[in-house]
Design a protein around this motif. Structure first.
Motif, PDB file in Angstrom:
ATOM      1  N   VAL A  68       1.088  -1.305  -0.330  1.00 52.01           N
ATOM      2  CA  VAL A  68       0.030   0.103   0.343  1.00 52.01           C
ATOM      3  C   VAL A  68       0.740   1.300   0.355  1.00 52.01           C
ATOM      4  CG1 VAL A  68      -1.841   1.273   1.116  1.00 52.01           C
ATOM      5  CG2 VAL A  68      -1.970  -1.362   1.358  1.00 52.01           C
ATOM      6  N   ALA A  69       2.158   1.792   0.505  1.00 51.92           N
ATOM      7  CA  ALA A  69       2.613   2.304   0.893  1.00 51.92           C
ATOM      8  C   ALA A  69       3.094   2.942  -0.593  1.00 51.92           C
ATOM      9  CB  ALA A  69       3.702   2.283   2.345  1.00 51.92           C
ATOM     10  N   SER A  70       3.797   1.441  -0.838  1.00 51.59           N
ATOM     11  CA  SER A  70       4.705   1.954  -2.778  1.00 51.59           C
ATOM     12  C   SER A  70       3.368   1.829  -3.651  1.00 51.59           C
ATOM     13  CB  SER A  70       5.235   0.484  -2.673  1.00 51.59           C
ATOM     14  OG  SER A  70       5.711  -0.320  -1.954  1.00 51.59           O
ATOM     15  N   MET A  71       2.499   2.324  -3.402  1.00 53.98           N
ATOM     16  CA  MET A  71       1.708   2.601  -4.450  1.00 53.98           C
ATOM     17  C   MET A  71       1.313   3.452  -4.403  1.00 53.98           C
ATOM     18  SD  MET A  71      -1.473  -0.510  -4.790  1.00 53.98           S
ATOM     19  CE  MET A  71      -2.838   0.864  -6.075  1.00 53.98           C
ATOM     20  N   LEU A  72       1.224   4.565  -2.888  1.00 58.15           N
ATOM     21  CA  LEU A  72       1.258   5.683  -2.785  1.00 58.15           C
ATOM     22  C   LEU A  72       2.143   6.226  -3.427  1.00 58.15           C
ATOM     23  CD1 LEU A  72      -1.023   5.821   0.683  1.00 58.15           C
ATOM     24  CD2 LEU A  72      -1.579   6.140  -1.335  1.00 58.15           C
ATOM     25  N   ILE A  73       3.512   5.871  -3.245  1.00 57.24           N
ATOM     26  CA  ILE A  73       5.143   6.399  -3.354  1.00 57.24           C
ATOM     27  C   ILE A  73       4.484   6.961  -4.946  1.00 57.24           C
ATOM     28  CG2 ILE A  73       6.911   6.477  -3.312  1.00 57.24           C
ATOM     29  CD1 ILE A  73       6.648   5.288  -0.267  1.00 57.24           C
ATOM     30  N   VAL A  74       4.573   6.052  -5.174  1.00 62.81           N
ATOM     31  CA  VAL A  74       4.393   5.409  -6.703  1.00 62.81           C
ATOM     32  C   VAL A  74       3.457   6.625  -7.225  1.00 62.81           C
ATOM     33  CG1 VAL A  74       4.240   4.756  -8.884  1.00 62.81           C
ATOM     34  CG2 VAL A  74       5.730   3.497  -7.516  1.00 62.81           C
ATOM     35  N   ALA A  75       2.519   6.288  -7.107  1.00 60.90           N
ATOM     36  CA  ALA A  75       1.331   7.093  -7.002  1.00 60.90           C
ATOM     37  C   ALA A  75       1.677   9.268  -6.896  1.00 60.90           C
ATOM     38  CB  ALA A  75      -0.030   7.243  -6.586  1.00 60.90           C
ATOM     39  N   PHE A  76       1.879   8.970  -6.314  1.00 62.00           N
ATOM     40  CA  PHE A  76       2.314  10.546  -5.791  1.00 62.00           C
ATOM     41  C   PHE A  76       3.467  11.481  -5.006  1.00 62.00           C
ATOM     42  CE2 PHE A  76      -2.105   9.125  -4.066  1.00 62.00           C
ATOM     43  CZ  PHE A  76      -3.367   9.817  -5.266  1.00 62.00           C
ATOM     44  N   VAL A  77       4.419  10.625  -4.282  1.00 60.56           N
ATOM     45  CA  VAL A  77       5.478  11.363  -3.925  1.00 60.56           C
ATOM     46  C   VAL A  77       6.068  11.154  -4.890  1.00 60.56           C
ATOM     47  CG1 VAL A  77       7.398  10.985  -2.305  1.00 60.56           C
ATOM     48  CG2 VAL A  77       5.054  10.413  -1.832  1.00 60.56           C
ATOM     49  N   TYR A  78       6.887   9.957  -5.710  1.00 64.84           N
ATOM     50  CA  TYR A  78       8.082  10.575  -6.604  1.00 64.84           C
ATOM     51  C   TYR A  78       7.400  11.186  -7.944  1.00 64.84           C
ATOM     52  CZ  TYR A  78      10.281   8.373 -10.675  1.00 64.84           C
ATOM     53  OH  TYR A  78      11.693   8.148 -12.037  1.00 64.84           O
ATOM     54  N   PRO A  79       6.402  10.437  -8.549  1.00 65.22           N
ATOM     55  CA  PRO A  79       6.094  11.868  -9.731  1.00 65.22           C
ATOM     56  C   PRO A  79       5.652  13.072  -9.558  1.00 65.22           C
ATOM     57  CG  PRO A  79       3.920  10.216  -8.925  1.00 65.22           C
ATOM     58  CD  PRO A  79       5.419   9.500  -8.648  1.00 65.22           C
ATOM     59  N   THR A  80       5.582  13.746  -8.239  1.00 63.23           N
ATOM     60  CA  THR A  80       5.313  14.576  -7.922  1.00 63.23           C
ATOM     61  C   THR A  80       6.719  15.832  -8.564  1.00 63.23           C
ATOM     62  OG1 THR A  80       3.874  14.628  -6.534  1.00 63.23           O
ATOM     63  CG2 THR A  80       5.027  16.901  -6.459  1.00 63.23           C
ATOM     64  N   PHE A  81       8.318  14.969  -7.617  1.00 59.11           N
ATOM     65  CA  PHE A  81       9.853  15.564  -7.989  1.00 59.11           C
ATOM     66  C   PHE A  81       9.898  15.202  -8.753  1.00 59.11           C
ATOM     67  CE2 PHE A  81      13.549  14.694  -7.221  1.00 59.11           C
ATOM     68  CZ  PHE A  81      14.393  16.562  -7.016  1.00 59.11           C
ATOM     69  N   GLU A  82       9.233  13.802  -9.836  1.00 58.72           N
ATOM     70  CA  GLU A  82       9.556  13.761 -10.856  1.00 58.72           C
ATOM     71  C   GLU A  82       9.475  14.312 -11.941  1.00 58.72           C
ATOM     72  OE1 GLU A  82       8.882   9.878 -14.163  1.00 58.72           O
ATOM     73  OE2 GLU A  82       7.908  10.194 -12.572  1.00 58.72           O
ATOM     74  N   GLY A  83       8.502  14.890 -12.354  1.00 58.16           N
ATOM     75  CA  GLY A  83       7.295  15.899 -12.911  1.00 58.16           C
ATOM     76  C   GLY A  83       8.600  17.324 -12.645  1.00 58.16           C
ATOM     77  N   LEU A  84       8.467  17.447 -11.742  1.00 62.03           N
ATOM     78  CA  LEU A  84       9.723  18.968 -10.960  1.00 62.03           C
ATOM     79  C   LEU A  84      10.388  19.100 -11.908  1.00 62.03           C
ATOM     80  CD1 LEU A  84       8.789  21.203  -8.701  1.00 62.03           C
ATOM     81  CD2 LEU A  84      10.706  19.719  -7.596  1.00 62.03           C
ATOM     82  N   ILE A  85      11.582  17.921 -11.939  1.00 58.14           N
ATOM     83  CA  ILE A  85      12.941  17.586 -12.555  1.00 58.14           C
ATOM     84  C   ILE A  85      12.411  17.377 -13.989  1.00 58.14           C
ATOM     85  CG2 ILE A  85      15.339  16.688 -12.210  1.00 58.14           C
ATOM     86  CD1 ILE A  85      14.089  18.736  -9.595  1.00 58.14           C
ATOM     87  N   TRP A  86      11.807  16.833 -14.326  1.00 59.40           N
ATOM     88  CA  TRP A  86      12.279  16.481 -15.745  1.00 59.40           C
ATOM     89  C   TRP A  86      10.698  16.699 -17.027  1.00 59.40           C
ATOM     90  CZ3 TRP A  86      13.258  10.132 -14.815  1.00 59.40           C
ATOM     91  CH2 TRP A  86      14.336   9.718 -14.452  1.00 59.40           C
ATOM     92  N   ASN A  87      10.228  17.246 -16.076  1.00 63.84           N
ATOM     93  CA  ASN A  87       9.179  18.104 -16.603  1.00 63.84           C
ATOM     94  C   ASN A  87       8.674  19.534 -16.233  1.00 63.84           C
ATOM     95  OD1 ASN A  87       6.955  17.505 -19.259  1.00 63.84           O
ATOM     96  ND2 ASN A  87       5.534  17.951 -17.749  1.00 63.84           N
ATOM     97  N   GLY A  88       9.894  20.054 -15.534  1.00 64.77           N
ATOM     98  CA  GLY A  88       9.808  21.407 -15.652  1.00 64.77           C
ATOM     99  C   GLY A  88       8.578  21.729 -14.520  1.00 64.77           C
ATOM    100  N   ASN A  89       7.774  21.092 -14.066  1.00 66.87           N
ATOM    101  CA  ASN A  89       6.884  21.578 -13.159  1.00 66.87           C
ATOM    102  C   ASN A  89       6.882  22.527 -12.128  1.00 66.87           C
ATOM    103  OD1 ASN A  89       5.516  19.692 -15.239  1.00 66.87           O
ATOM    104  ND2 ASN A  89       5.336  18.313 -13.115  1.00 66.87           N
TER     105      ASN A  89
END
Length: 400
Positions: free
Chosen positions: A125-146
């Protein structure tokens, strides 16, 4: 002429789609490496659990990233007809597949740190929450310029934070997220500071390392995401960092096979960020530094009463990833033989931002899940091992 131009365009699109698909398959194969590295390191009574966790984590992460995470990071979703989705030979679909394999590496990294005492379902469950919200938020910040973070770095320091293949975005995030889980769980039963449990199977550990090493060339080289962007420099820099990490871990680790097989992984983690910029000699130095860092820090961790990192994922991915993010701002400079276009201050700030983001996000997610259902196995289940306690079967027919 228009027909020729159209034909060339179709071929180029097809080539890019095939290129990134092959990269996705290579990185998918790396998850087998994560699995066997953990299987070879944990005690015999936890080997089945190690194998099951990696596959289950990947599958649940795929659902979380498909429906939520990818849209947060890149603003795209797949709620359209298949006719729309196959535009440009389905390149966007394959790009999702490729980036999913990166996202799913986060739970795989965490798995190695919390092995032998982490509960199964709560961590899923924790992994799903991290991959759904935590990781992609930072990913978008760096790799998509969000959110304008990269624009601010560029305006202030002359360059954006450069992380070509994820020293910070993937490995740093995974390592520091794992640190939060490891801290919250505490040490395994029977573990005494300074006395480590011996790996259960060195050949499996070595197999896992080799699978990761080979797959890493897809992880790094194919982060270009287009055939036209592919660079032989990335391949050779990955190679030099890998051998640098191996050699220094071999020397500092005094022939220990665990260190020797983790050394190349440390080097590859560190070189990800600047693999498209550094001179191969710079990559060798960065990889060697990472190999030494891993051995020294993991050795010191063995003396800790609280921090029980089974596979050493925090020093391997967290510390070496941090070193790699900062090192890109040094060895990527033209004065060190690199291609330039990077700012040391941007690399420092971007790297620290990744650490802070992972620590805060990790403590929030793991603390919330722990309140609902304990992240740790019961004393009895931990004693008999996760294989029998959770999966009701051992690694061999002799296990009861």
């Amino acid at each position: 002429m228009d027909n020729i131009s159209d034909a060339i365009s179709v071929i180029a699109q097809s080539a890019d789609t095939l290129f990134i698909l092959l990269g996705a398959i290579m990185v998918l194969a790396m998850h087998a490496g994560f699995a066997f590295l953990e299987v070879g390191t944990v005690r015999h009574k936890n080997q089945v659990n190690a194998l099951v966790k990696i596959l289950a984590d990947f599958s649940f992460s795929a659902v979380a990233y498909f429906f939520i995470g990818y849209q947060i990071a890149y603003g795209n979703n797949f709620f359209a007809s298949a006719e729309v989705l196959v535009a440009n030979n389905g390149y966007e679909l394959v790009k999702f597949f490729f980036l999913l394999t990166f996202a799913a590496a986060i739970p795989a990294i965490v798995s190695g740190g919390i092995a032998e005492r982490g509960s199964f379902t709560p961590f899923l469950v924790a992994s799903m929450l991290i991959v759904a919200f935590v990781y992609p938020t930072f990913e978008g910040l760096i790799w998509n310029g969000n959110a304008g973070f990269q624009d601010w770095l560029h305006a202030t320091f002359g360059a954006q934070f450069h992380d070509f293949a994820g020293s910070i975005v993937v490995h740093g995030m995974g390592g520091w997220l794992a640190f939060t889980a490891i801290y919250l769980l505490g040490a395994r039963q029977g573990r005494k500071p300074g006395i480590a449990f011996a790996p259960s199977n060195i050949p499996f550990l070595a197999l896992g390392s080799w699978i990761l090493i080979v797959g890493w060339f897809g992880f790094n080289v194919m982060s270009a995401q287009t055939l036209n962007g592919m660079s032989g420099l990335v391949a050779v820099n990955s190679l030099m960092a890998m051998v640098g990490g191996t050699i220094i871990a071999f020397i500092v680790g005094r022939n220990d096979p665990g260190f020797i097989h983790n050394g190349p992984l440390a080097g590859l983690v560190a070189v990800c960020a600047g693999s498209d910029l550094m001179h191969p000699i710079g990559a060798f130095i960065v990889g060697g530094g990472a190999g030494g860092l891993f051995v020294v820090i993991y050795t010191r961790l063995q003396r800790s009463k609280k921090i029980d990192d089974v596979l050493g994922v925090w020093p391997l991915h967290g510390i070496c990833g941090l070193w790699g993010g900062i090192a890109a701002g040094i060895f990527g400079q033209t004065s060190f033989g690199g291609l330039g276009g990077v700012s040391f201050m941007s690399q420092v700030i971007g790297s620290i931002a990744g650490v802070v983001f992972a620590l805060v996000g990790g403590f929030i997610v793991y603390s919330l899940v722990n309140k609902v259902s304990s992240l740790r196995l019961s004393q009895e289940d931990e004693y008999i091992g996760a294989d029998l306690a959770i999966h009701k079967i051992g690694a061999t027919s002799n296990d009861k």
